[in-house]
Design a protein around this motif. Sequence first.
Motif, mmCIF file in Angstrom:
data_model
loop_
_atom_site.group_PDB
_atom_site.id
_atom_site.type_symbol
_atom_site.label_atom_id
_atom_site.label_comp_id
_atom_site.label_asym_id
_atom_site.label_seq_id
_atom_site.Cartn_x
_atom_site.Cartn_y
_atom_site.Cartn_z
ATOM 1 N N SER A 53 0.799 -1.223 0.000
ATOM 2 C CA SER A 53 0.000 0.000 0.000
ATOM 3 C C SER A 53 0.831 1.272 0.000
ATOM 4 C CB SER A 53 -0.935 0.001 1.208
ATOM 5 O OG SER A 53 -0.190 0.047 2.419
ATOM 6 N N LYS A 54 2.016 1.225 0.571
ATOM 7 C CA LYS A 54 2.814 2.454 0.689
ATOM 8 C C LYS A 54 3.175 3.045 -0.668
ATOM 9 C CE LYS A 54 7.174 0.017 1.149
ATOM 10 N NZ LYS A 54 8.291 -0.282 1.993
ATOM 11 N N ILE A 101 -0.414 4.793 -1.530
ATOM 12 C CA ILE A 101 -0.959 5.789 -0.610
ATOM 13 C C ILE A 101 -0.082 7.037 -0.524
ATOM 14 C CG2 ILE A 101 -1.679 6.232 1.768
ATOM 15 C CD1 ILE A 101 -3.490 4.162 0.622
ATOM 16 N N TYR A 102 1.211 6.875 -0.331
ATOM 17 C CA TYR A 102 2.081 8.057 -0.187
ATOM 18 C C TYR A 102 2.008 8.966 -1.414
ATOM 19 C CZ TYR A 102 4.156 6.160 4.099
ATOM 20 O OH TYR A 102 4.353 5.692 5.361
ATOM 21 N N PHE A 136 -7.037 2.352 0.135
ATOM 22 C CA PHE A 136 -7.587 2.372 1.491
ATOM 23 C C PHE A 136 -8.679 1.316 1.659
ATOM 24 C CE2 PHE A 136 -6.020 6.890 1.950
ATOM 25 C CZ PHE A 136 -5.119 6.587 2.956
ATOM 26 N N ALA A 162 -3.393 13.373 7.726
ATOM 27 C CA ALA A 162 -3.838 12.056 7.243
ATOM 28 C C ALA A 162 -2.653 11.199 6.829
ATOM 29 C CB ALA A 162 -4.807 12.235 6.071
ATOM 30 N N LEU A 163 -1.706 11.801 6.143
ATOM 31 C CA LEU A 163 -0.511 11.067 5.727
ATOM 32 C C LEU A 163 0.303 10.617 6.932
ATOM 33 C CD1 LEU A 163 0.880 10.158 3.151
ATOM 34 C CD2 LEU A 163 2.132 12.290 3.141
ATOM 35 N N TYR A 219 -1.555 7.721 8.594
ATOM 36 C CA TYR A 219 -1.350 6.512 7.809
ATOM 37 C C TYR A 219 0.027 5.923 8.077
ATOM 38 C CZ TYR A 219 -0.101 3.546 3.917
ATOM 39 O OH TYR A 219 0.366 2.499 3.169
ATOM 40 N N HIS A 220 1.037 6.775 8.098
ATOM 41 C CA HIS A 220 2.403 6.305 8.333
ATOM 42 C C HIS A 220 2.524 5.600 9.683
ATOM 43 C CE1 HIS A 220 6.719 6.174 7.811
ATOM 44 N NE2 HIS A 220 6.859 6.646 9.027
ATOM 45 N N TRP A 268 0.019 4.270 11.449
ATOM 46 C CA TRP A 268 -0.829 3.076 11.448
ATOM 47 C C TRP A 268 -0.165 1.942 10.683
ATOM 48 C CZ3 TRP A 268 -3.215 0.051 7.747
ATOM 49 C CH2 TRP A 268 -4.154 -0.851 8.225
ATOM 50 N N ILE A 269 0.369 2.234 9.507
ATOM 51 C CA ILE A 269 0.932 1.172 8.677
ATOM 52 C C ILE A 269 2.172 0.571 9.329
ATOM 53 C CG2 ILE A 269 2.462 2.448 7.115
ATOM 54 C CD1 ILE A 269 -0.101 -0.127 6.023
#
Length: 124
Positions: A10-11, A14-15, A50, A108-109, A112-113, A115-116
């Motif tokens: 996902s990275k 998403i990034y 997501f 948000a970014l 996400y970072h 969380w991932i």
Amino acid sequence: MGKVYARYGSKFIIYPGLGLFGLGLATTPMSIILTAPLLGLGYGAAQPAFQALAIQSAPIERAGVSTATYFLALDISVGAGSIILALLANALGYQYLYIIAALVMVIALSLYHVWIKKYTPLEI
């Protein structure tokens, strides 16, 4: 994007996808016209990634519930976000609205970072 997600995780979706939202700070008509497709590409890449993360985070027998919850949260956030952003635009003006929206994307970014890294340590 699906093949990139499956191969690299996902990275890699998403990034850059969320990063392209930073182009929303364009100020001239020509820069808005030129960056709009990239903004759309960012949203079009990040949203399904997501959704895939939401499904992968649930047990297989709860995939339907996970998908439904994801889309419920997406619909609520789009609706509530539109109302909140309209109120902010009215109170502060569009210049500050765009700055606030950019800050929300940075937050948000960052979330996400964090969380991932916590839930998929091998992917990062």
